[in-house]
Design a protein around this motif. Sequence first.
Motif, PDB file in Angstrom:
ATOM      1  N   ILE A  87      -7.412  -2.079  12.222  1.00 24.50           N
ATOM      2  CA  ILE A  87      -8.066  -1.828  11.753  1.00 24.50           C
ATOM      3  C   ILE A  87      -9.055  -0.765  12.250  1.00 24.50           C
ATOM      4  CG2 ILE A  87     -10.652  -3.196  11.571  1.00 24.50           C
ATOM      5  CD1 ILE A  87      -9.695  -5.931  13.008  1.00 24.50           C
ATOM      6  N   LEU A  88      -9.186  -0.420  11.149  1.00 21.11           N
ATOM      7  CA  LEU A  88     -10.006   0.769  11.321  1.00 21.11           C
ATOM      8  C   LEU A  88     -11.442   1.563  11.068  1.00 21.11           C
ATOM      9  CD1 LEU A  88      -7.559   2.914   8.477  1.00 21.11           C
ATOM     10  CD2 LEU A  88      -7.652   3.041  11.034  1.00 21.11           C
ATOM     11  N   THR A  89     -12.049   0.673  10.452  1.00 21.05           N
ATOM     12  CA  THR A  89     -13.763   0.575  10.181  1.00 21.05           C
ATOM     13  C   THR A  89     -14.589  -0.583  11.510  1.00 21.05           C
ATOM     14  OG1 THR A  89     -12.951  -1.114   8.868  1.00 21.05           O
ATOM     15  CG2 THR A  89     -13.778   0.546   7.529  1.00 21.05           C
ATOM     16  N   ASN A  90     -15.302  -0.043  11.028  1.00 23.20           N
ATOM     17  CA  ASN A  90     -16.219  -1.018  12.649  1.00 23.20           C
ATOM     18  C   ASN A  90     -17.297  -0.590  12.545  1.00 23.20           C
ATOM     19  OD1 ASN A  90     -18.278   1.154  13.121  1.00 23.20           O
ATOM     20  ND2 ASN A  90     -16.037   2.304  13.758  1.00 23.20           N
ATOM     21  N   CYS A 139       0.537  -1.013  -0.339  1.00 26.46           N
ATOM     22  CA  CYS A 139      -0.224   0.028   0.091  1.00 26.46           C
ATOM     23  C   CYS A 139       0.799   1.553  -0.216  1.00 26.46           C
ATOM     24  CB  CYS A 139      -0.561   0.315   1.101  1.00 26.46           C
ATOM     25  SG  CYS A 139       0.359   0.261   2.584  1.00 26.46           S
ATOM     26  N   THR A 140       0.687   2.456  -0.657  1.00 24.34           N
ATOM     27  CA  THR A 140       0.669   3.559  -0.196  1.00 24.34           C
ATOM     28  C   THR A 140      -0.189   4.721   0.592  1.00 24.34           C
ATOM     29  OG1 THR A 140      -0.053   4.462  -2.148  1.00 24.34           O
ATOM     30  CG2 THR A 140       2.101   3.212  -2.171  1.00 24.34           C
ATOM     31  N   GLU A 141      -1.785   3.523   0.446  1.00 26.97           N
ATOM     32  CA  GLU A 141      -2.449   4.948   1.608  1.00 26.97           C
ATOM     33  C   GLU A 141      -3.531   3.728   2.097  1.00 26.97           C
ATOM     34  OE1 GLU A 141      -5.068   7.146  -0.708  1.00 26.97           O
ATOM     35  OE2 GLU A 141      -4.176   7.076  -2.400  1.00 26.97           O
ATOM     36  N   ASP A 142      -4.003   4.821   3.020  1.00 18.29           N
ATOM     37  CA  ASP A 142      -4.807   3.400   3.823  1.00 18.29           C
ATOM     38  C   ASP A 142      -6.506   2.445   2.964  1.00 18.29           C
ATOM     39  OD1 ASP A 142      -3.494   3.805   6.178  1.00 18.29           O
ATOM     40  OD2 ASP A 142      -5.420   4.992   6.778  1.00 18.29           O
ATOM     41  N   LYS A 143      -6.367   2.928   1.675  1.00 20.68           N
ATOM     42  CA  LYS A 143      -7.090   2.619   1.285  1.00 20.68           C
ATOM     43  C   LYS A 143      -7.094   1.770   0.290  1.00 20.68           C
ATOM     44  CE  LYS A 143      -6.859   6.029  -2.869  1.00 20.68           C
ATOM     45  NZ  LYS A 143      -7.498   6.955  -3.506  1.00 20.68           N
ATOM     46  N   HIS A 144      -5.913   1.228   0.354  1.00 28.69           N
ATOM     47  CA  HIS A 144      -5.540   0.427  -0.619  1.00 28.69           C
ATOM     48  C   HIS A 144      -5.426  -1.161   0.462  1.00 28.69           C
ATOM     49  CE1 HIS A 144      -3.071   3.178  -3.333  1.00 28.69           C
ATOM     50  NE2 HIS A 144      -3.870   3.261  -3.065  1.00 28.69           N
ATOM     51  N   CYS A 145      -5.760  -0.973   1.697  1.00 29.07           N
ATOM     52  CA  CYS A 145      -5.835  -1.587   3.147  1.00 29.07           C
ATOM     53  C   CYS A 145      -7.261  -2.016   3.300  1.00 29.07           C
ATOM     54  CB  CYS A 145      -4.994  -1.681   4.047  1.00 29.07           C
ATOM     55  SG  CYS A 145      -3.375  -1.317   4.302  1.00 29.07           S
ATOM     56  N   ASP A 146      -7.593  -3.027   1.906  1.00 34.59           N
ATOM     57  CA  ASP A 146      -9.635  -3.479   1.751  1.00 34.59           C
ATOM     58  C   ASP A 146      -9.561  -4.461   1.521  1.00 34.59           C
ATOM     59  OD1 ASP A 146      -8.980  -2.645  -0.575  1.00 34.59           O
ATOM     60  OD2 ASP A 146     -11.151  -2.011  -0.455  1.00 34.59           O
ATOM     61  N   PHE A 147     -10.351  -4.878   2.479  1.00 35.09           N
ATOM     62  CA  PHE A 147     -10.909  -6.364   2.043  1.00 35.09           C
ATOM     63  C   PHE A 147     -12.932  -6.001   2.129  1.00 35.09           C
ATOM     64  CE2 PHE A 147     -12.255 -10.512   2.842  1.00 35.09           C
ATOM     65  CZ  PHE A 147     -11.350 -11.029   1.975  1.00 35.09           C
ATOM     66  N   ASP A 175     -15.586  -4.103   2.361  1.00 36.02           N
ATOM     67  CA  ASP A 175     -16.142  -3.136   3.392  1.00 36.02           C
ATOM     68  C   ASP A 175     -15.164  -2.782   4.401  1.00 36.02           C
ATOM     69  OD1 ASP A 175     -17.793  -2.382   1.399  1.00 36.02           O
ATOM     70  OD2 ASP A 175     -19.135  -3.397   2.553  1.00 36.02           O
ATOM     71  N   CYS A 176     -13.849  -3.691   4.561  1.00 35.51           N
ATOM     72  CA  CYS A 176     -13.305  -3.119   5.775  1.00 35.51           C
ATOM     73  C   CYS A 176     -12.064  -3.076   5.365  1.00 35.51           C
ATOM     74  CB  CYS A 176     -13.201  -4.540   6.347  1.00 35.51           C
ATOM     75  SG  CYS A 176     -14.586  -5.139   7.207  1.00 35.51           S
ATOM     76  N   MET A 177     -11.402  -2.111   6.633  1.00 37.17           N
ATOM     77  CA  MET A 177      -9.603  -1.683   6.149  1.00 37.17           C
ATOM     78  C   MET A 177      -9.068  -1.829   7.322  1.00 37.17           C
ATOM     79  SD  MET A 177      -9.528   2.425   4.504  1.00 37.17           S
ATOM     80  CE  MET A 177     -10.141   3.039   6.066  1.00 37.17           C
ATOM     81  N   SER A 178      -7.773  -1.617   6.834  1.00 39.44           N
ATOM     82  CA  SER A 178      -6.776  -1.697   7.744  1.00 39.44           C
ATOM     83  C   SER A 178      -5.873  -0.185   7.601  1.00 39.44           C
ATOM     84  CB  SER A 178      -6.166  -2.794   8.145  1.00 39.44           C
ATOM     85  OG  SER A 178      -5.251  -3.234   6.939  1.00 39.44           O
ATOM     86  N   ALA A 179      -4.954   0.071   8.448  1.00 39.77           N
ATOM     87  CA  ALA A 179      -3.993   0.989   8.343  1.00 39.77           C
ATOM     88  C   ALA A 179      -2.682   0.244   7.446  1.00 39.77           C
ATOM     89  CB  ALA A 179      -3.350   1.713   9.845  1.00 39.77           C
ATOM     90  N   CYS A 180      -2.555   1.169   6.466  1.00 44.75           N
ATOM     91  CA  CYS A 180      -1.332   1.672   5.492  1.00 44.75           C
ATOM     92  C   CYS A 180       0.081   1.938   6.945  1.00 44.75           C
ATOM     93  CB  CYS A 180      -1.141   2.068   4.486  1.00 44.75           C
ATOM     94  SG  CYS A 180       0.103   2.062   3.334  1.00 44.75           S
ATOM     95  N   ASN A 181       0.932   0.421   7.063  1.00 47.78           N
ATOM     96  CA  ASN A 181       2.233   1.539   7.234  1.00 47.78           C
ATOM     97  C   ASN A 181       2.881   2.481   5.813  1.00 47.78           C
ATOM     98  OD1 ASN A 181       4.842   2.207   8.216  1.00 47.78           O
ATOM     99  ND2 ASN A 181       5.090   0.039   9.735  1.00 47.78           N
ATOM    100  N   LYS A 182       3.105   2.773   5.379  1.00 44.58           N
ATOM    101  CA  LYS A 182       3.446   3.974   4.786  1.00 44.58           C
ATOM    102  C   LYS A 182       4.955   3.387   4.530  1.00 44.58           C
ATOM    103  CE  LYS A 182      -0.132   7.614   4.618  1.00 44.58           C
ATOM    104  NZ  LYS A 182      -0.747   8.684   4.363  1.00 44.58           N
ATOM    105  N   SER A 183       5.189   3.692   5.501  1.00 43.40           N
ATOM    106  CA  SER A 183       7.376   3.739   5.501  1.00 43.40           C
ATOM    107  C   SER A 183       7.911   2.395   5.315  1.00 43.40           C
ATOM    108  CB  SER A 183       7.334   3.685   7.553  1.00 43.40           C
ATOM    109  OG  SER A 183       7.367   2.840   7.985  1.00 43.40           O
ATOM    110  N   VAL A 184       6.412   1.734   5.147  1.00 46.08           N
ATOM    111  CA  VAL A 184       6.901   0.135   4.488  1.00 46.08           C
ATOM    112  C   VAL A 184       6.597  -0.225   3.755  1.00 46.08           C
ATOM    113  CG1 VAL A 184       8.465  -0.674   6.775  1.00 46.08           C
ATOM    114  CG2 VAL A 184       6.020  -1.578   6.287  1.00 46.08           C
TER     115      VAL A 184
END
Length: 255
Positions: free
Chosen positions: A221-224, A195-203, A205-214
């Motif tokens: 998990i960002l969504t509830n 990923c380069t941003e959070d929106k790339h980490c989706d499954f 309708d659920c989403m997690s945070a992107c570690n941009k440094s790596v």
Amino acid sequence: MFMLIVFKINFVDEGGSKVQSPISQETFSKVIHKHIQNELSFPPIEQMYSPNHLLKLLWAPHDLKHMTHRDMEGLWLLLQRDEFFKFQLLKNSTHIPKVMGFCGQFYAVEQVKTLDEIALSPFKVRTTWREKVRLTIQLLEFQHELRNSQLGPLHHCDVQSSNFGLTANQKLVALDLDTVFTTSQLMDYLEQPSCTEDKHCDFFDCMSACNKSVGKCTRKILTNNLQVLRIVIELVLSPVIARIPNVFKLTPNFQ
């Protein structure tokens, strides 16, 4: 013309050895116990249920005393489907449909009408405000059940009106549990992509945070469930909900 196919199923026991059916019910219950624990990625299930108790839950409403080797083969095939064993393990939840019976690889749940069929949009038969409020309350109750399930917090990642329905007594139930996951299951899925941003980490309708440094998705998990269920809640309450600002504001790790 009907064709009867007789086959044998290879199970793997706790030691990693292949065991071909027919096997004893005791051995079968241990194989099932490990299988469900691995599929749900939920280690506490080992302390929650003994192998025999878990098999009894999954085989209900049938009696274990009458379980045959052919029954074991049929149940094993059913247990390759996440949805079936989630229905069985969550059968005491108000908003999960009941399995009415099963035979071989097939099972039936109580009959429902999907929300798509019940006219929730202005293009279909209009529903009353009272009906809309009742449906919304039941959706919020379902969110509470997911948060406090006996399998720990569960996450619904594919919410659409066709995945919910009403039973004959107007009880709202979730129809598709294939994309309802335990927390550890969802974390496993979400951390896979780069990923380069959070929106790339989706499954779904659920989403997690992107570690941009790596450039890697994390297990955070960002969504509830409330945010995910907004898709249906907005459909039910529209256009009123649109006038409430930030009602579904993103709140990481809030279930």
